[in-house]
Motif scaffolding. Structure first.
Motif, mmCIF file in Angstrom:
data_model
loop_
_atom_site.group_PDB
_atom_site.id
_atom_site.type_symbol
_atom_site.label_atom_id
_atom_site.label_comp_id
_atom_site.label_asym_id
_atom_site.label_seq_id
_atom_site.Cartn_x
_atom_site.Cartn_y
_atom_site.Cartn_z
ATOM 1 N N MET A 96 0.850 -1.170 0.000
ATOM 2 C CA MET A 96 0.000 0.000 0.000
ATOM 3 C C MET A 96 0.897 1.235 0.000
ATOM 4 O O MET A 96 1.812 1.347 0.794
ATOM 5 C CB MET A 96 -0.890 -0.018 1.241
ATOM 6 N N GLY A 97 0.605 2.153 -0.887
ATOM 7 C CA GLY A 97 1.418 3.346 -1.013
ATOM 8 C C GLY A 97 1.035 4.435 -0.014
ATOM 9 O O GLY A 97 0.061 4.323 0.738
ATOM 10 N N ARG A 98 1.837 5.494 -0.042
ATOM 11 C CA ARG A 98 1.625 6.605 0.889
ATOM 12 C C ARG A 98 0.275 7.283 0.644
ATOM 13 O O ARG A 98 -0.446 7.602 1.583
ATOM 14 C CB ARG A 98 2.772 7.606 0.727
ATOM 15 N N LYS A 99 -0.045 7.497 -0.624
ATOM 16 C CA LYS A 99 -1.310 8.161 -0.940
ATOM 17 C C LYS A 99 -2.514 7.321 -0.516
ATOM 18 O O LYS A 99 -3.517 7.863 -0.052
ATOM 19 C CB LYS A 99 -1.382 8.484 -2.435
ATOM 20 N N SER A 100 -2.396 6.029 -0.659
ATOM 21 C CA SER A 100 -3.487 5.149 -0.246
ATOM 22 C C SER A 100 -3.718 5.224 1.261
ATOM 23 O O SER A 100 -4.861 5.235 1.733
ATOM 24 C CB SER A 100 -3.185 3.712 -0.634
#
Length: 88
Positions: free
Chosen positions: A1-5
Protein backbone atom coordinates in the motif's frame (compact mmCIF):
# COMPACT_ATOMS: atom_id res chain seq x y z
CA UNK A 1 0.00 0.00 0.00
CA UNK A 2 1.42 3.35 -1.01
CA UNK A 3 1.63 6.60 0.89
CA UNK A 4 -1.31 8.16 -0.94
CA UNK A 5 -3.49 5.15 -0.25
CA UNK A 6 -2.76 5.39 3.47
CA UNK A 7 -3.56 9.12 3.47
CA UNK A 8 -6.88 8.49 1.73
CA UNK A 9 -7.67 5.61 4.10
CA UNK A 10 -6.92 7.80 7.12
CA UNK A 11 -9.17 10.55 5.76
CA UNK A 12 -12.01 8.13 5.11
CA UNK A 13 -11.64 6.70 8.61
CA UNK A 14 -11.87 10.22 10.01
CA UNK A 15 -14.98 10.97 7.96
CA UNK A 16 -16.50 7.68 9.05
CA UNK A 17 -15.85 8.31 12.74
CA UNK A 18 -17.22 11.83 12.57
CA UNK A 19 -20.32 10.67 10.68
CA UNK A 20 -20.78 7.87 13.22
CA UNK A 21 -20.76 10.40 16.06
CA UNK A 22 -23.15 12.79 14.29
CA UNK A 23 -25.63 10.17 13.09
CA UNK A 24 -25.40 7.75 16.03
CA UNK A 25 -29.05 8.20 16.99
CA UNK A 26 -30.32 7.82 13.41
CA UNK A 27 -28.23 4.67 12.97
CA UNK A 28 -29.64 3.19 16.16
CA UNK A 29 -26.29 3.09 17.95
CA UNK A 30 -27.21 5.63 20.63
CA UNK A 31 -30.72 5.87 22.09
CA UNK A 32 -30.37 9.37 23.50
CA UNK A 33 -30.12 12.53 21.46
CA UNK A 34 -27.68 14.17 23.86
CA UNK A 35 -23.96 14.02 23.16
CA UNK A 36 -22.23 12.04 25.86
CA UNK A 37 -18.53 11.63 26.47
CA UNK A 38 -18.20 8.73 24.04
CA UNK A 39 -19.78 10.55 21.11
CA UNK A 40 -17.61 13.59 21.78
CA UNK A 41 -14.46 11.49 21.86
CA UNK A 42 -15.43 9.77 18.59
CA UNK A 43 -16.19 13.14 16.94
CA UNK A 44 -12.91 14.69 18.11
CA UNK A 45 -10.96 11.63 16.96
CA UNK A 46 -12.62 11.82 13.55
CA UNK A 47 -11.84 15.53 13.26
CA UNK A 48 -8.24 14.87 14.29
CA UNK A 49 -7.90 12.22 11.56
CA UNK A 50 -9.38 14.60 9.00
CA UNK A 51 -7.07 17.47 9.98
CA UNK A 52 -4.05 15.17 10.06
CA UNK A 53 -4.95 13.94 6.56
CA UNK A 54 -5.13 17.52 5.30
CA UNK A 55 -1.76 18.23 6.91
CA UNK A 56 -0.15 15.17 5.31
CA UNK A 57 -1.66 15.94 1.90
CA UNK A 58 -0.34 19.52 1.96
CA UNK A 59 3.05 18.74 3.57
CA UNK A 60 5.09 19.53 0.42
CA UNK A 61 3.41 22.95 0.15
CA UNK A 62 4.26 23.83 3.76
CA UNK A 63 7.81 22.57 3.33
CA UNK A 64 8.37 24.76 0.23
CA UNK A 65 6.82 27.75 2.01
CA UNK A 66 9.11 27.34 5.04
CA UNK A 67 12.21 26.91 2.84
CA UNK A 68 11.35 30.04 0.87
CA UNK A 69 10.80 32.05 4.07
CA UNK A 70 14.11 30.79 5.47
CA UNK A 71 15.98 31.82 2.30
CA UNK A 72 14.35 35.25 2.34
CA UNK A 73 15.25 35.77 6.00
CA UNK A 74 18.88 34.83 5.35
CA UNK A 75 19.02 37.20 2.38
CA UNK A 76 17.50 40.03 4.45
CA UNK A 77 19.98 39.38 7.27
CA UNK A 78 22.94 39.51 4.86
CA UNK A 79 21.64 42.78 3.42
CA UNK A 80 21.21 44.19 6.92
CA UNK A 81 24.74 43.22 7.92
CA UNK A 82 26.22 45.10 4.94
CA UNK A 83 24.65 48.43 5.99
CA UNK A 84 27.33 50.63 7.56
CA UNK A 85 26.14 51.97 10.91
CA UNK A 86 28.77 54.72 11.19
CA UNK A 87 31.58 56.30 9.14
CA UNK A 88 35.19 56.19 10.22
Amino acid sequence: MGRKSLIVLLGLAGLGLFALAVFAQKLGIDRGSDWGTGRRIIAVTGLFFILFTIFLATWSFWQRLIDKARRNMCQAWMTLIEIPLFKR
